[in-house]
Design a protein around this motif. Sequence first.
Motif, PDB file in Angstrom:
ATOM      1  N   ASN A  65       0.721  -0.927   0.135  1.00  0.00           N
ATOM      2  CA  ASN A  65      -0.141   0.090  -0.343  1.00  0.00           C
ATOM      3  C   ASN A  65       0.651   1.406   0.077  1.00  0.00           C
ATOM      4  O   ASN A  65      -0.329   2.386  -0.019  1.00  0.00           O
ATOM      5  N   VAL A 108      -2.673   0.196  -9.931  1.00  0.00           N
ATOM      6  CA  VAL A 108      -3.010  -0.327  -8.822  1.00  0.00           C
ATOM      7  C   VAL A 108      -4.307  -1.334  -8.801  1.00  0.00           C
ATOM      8  O   VAL A 108      -5.267  -1.682  -9.517  1.00  0.00           O
ATOM      9  N   LYS A 111      -8.262  -0.741  -6.229  1.00  0.00           N
ATOM     10  CA  LYS A 111      -8.418   0.836  -6.059  1.00  0.00           C
ATOM     11  C   LYS A 111      -9.234   0.833  -4.553  1.00  0.00           C
ATOM     12  O   LYS A 111      -8.308   1.882  -3.922  1.00  0.00           O
ATOM     13  N   GLY A 114      -6.420   0.595  -2.003  1.00  0.00           N
ATOM     14  CA  GLY A 114      -4.915   1.148  -2.363  1.00  0.00           C
ATOM     15  C   GLY A 114      -3.923   0.222  -2.480  1.00  0.00           C
ATOM     16  O   GLY A 114      -2.507   0.932  -2.005  1.00  0.00           O
ATOM     17  N   VAL A 116      -1.114  -2.052  -4.580  1.00  0.00           N
ATOM     18  CA  VAL A 116      -0.613  -1.643  -5.706  1.00  0.00           C
ATOM     19  C   VAL A 116       0.370  -2.553  -6.205  1.00  0.00           C
ATOM     20  O   VAL A 116       0.767  -3.105  -5.036  1.00  0.00           O
TER      21      VAL A 116
END
Length: 143
Positions: A65, A108, A111, A114, A116
Motif C-alpha cells: 500500500n 492499482v 482501488k 489502495g 498496488v
Amino acid sequence: MKHYLALLVSISIAPATYARGVEVCPTLPVNAGLEWTYHEGPDFDVCYAAKPGSEANAFGVYLGNHPSFKPKDAVRIGKGRVANKKVIWYQQDPEDSSSAFGQQTLIVLDKKYGYVAHVWVAADTNQELQDRLSVLERITFKP
C-alpha cells in the motif's frame, strides 16, 4: 503430550509460512525461464524474477500500500502492458538501477484498499528489455 502437540503444530506451520511467498508473487508464464525470489516486508511483499542460478534480477514486483515510487515525480517514457493491463512506463532512477535500460510502473490492484504493484524491469540491452517486457505482459496477479 502438550509439548509434543505444540511441536507438531509449529512444524506444520513453518512450510505454510514459506509457501506464502510463492502464493503472493504473480504467476510467471510457463516458458519464461525465470523463477521468483520472495522477500517479506513489515506490511508489503517483494518478488524478484531471475534466471535459475543467477543473482541478476530481470524484474521485480512490490505488492503493498505504500510504494516508494511516485509516478508524478518520474519521467514518462512510454506505454505498455503488464499482466495484460495497460500501463505507463517511467524512467527508473539511476540510483535505483545500474542497468542501461531500467523502467518502472505502478498498477492499482485494489482501488478500495489502495493496494498496488510497483513493477520495475532491468536490462543491459534493448533486446533483453523487450524479452523481459514480453514476460511481464503475460504474468498474472493473484487475487
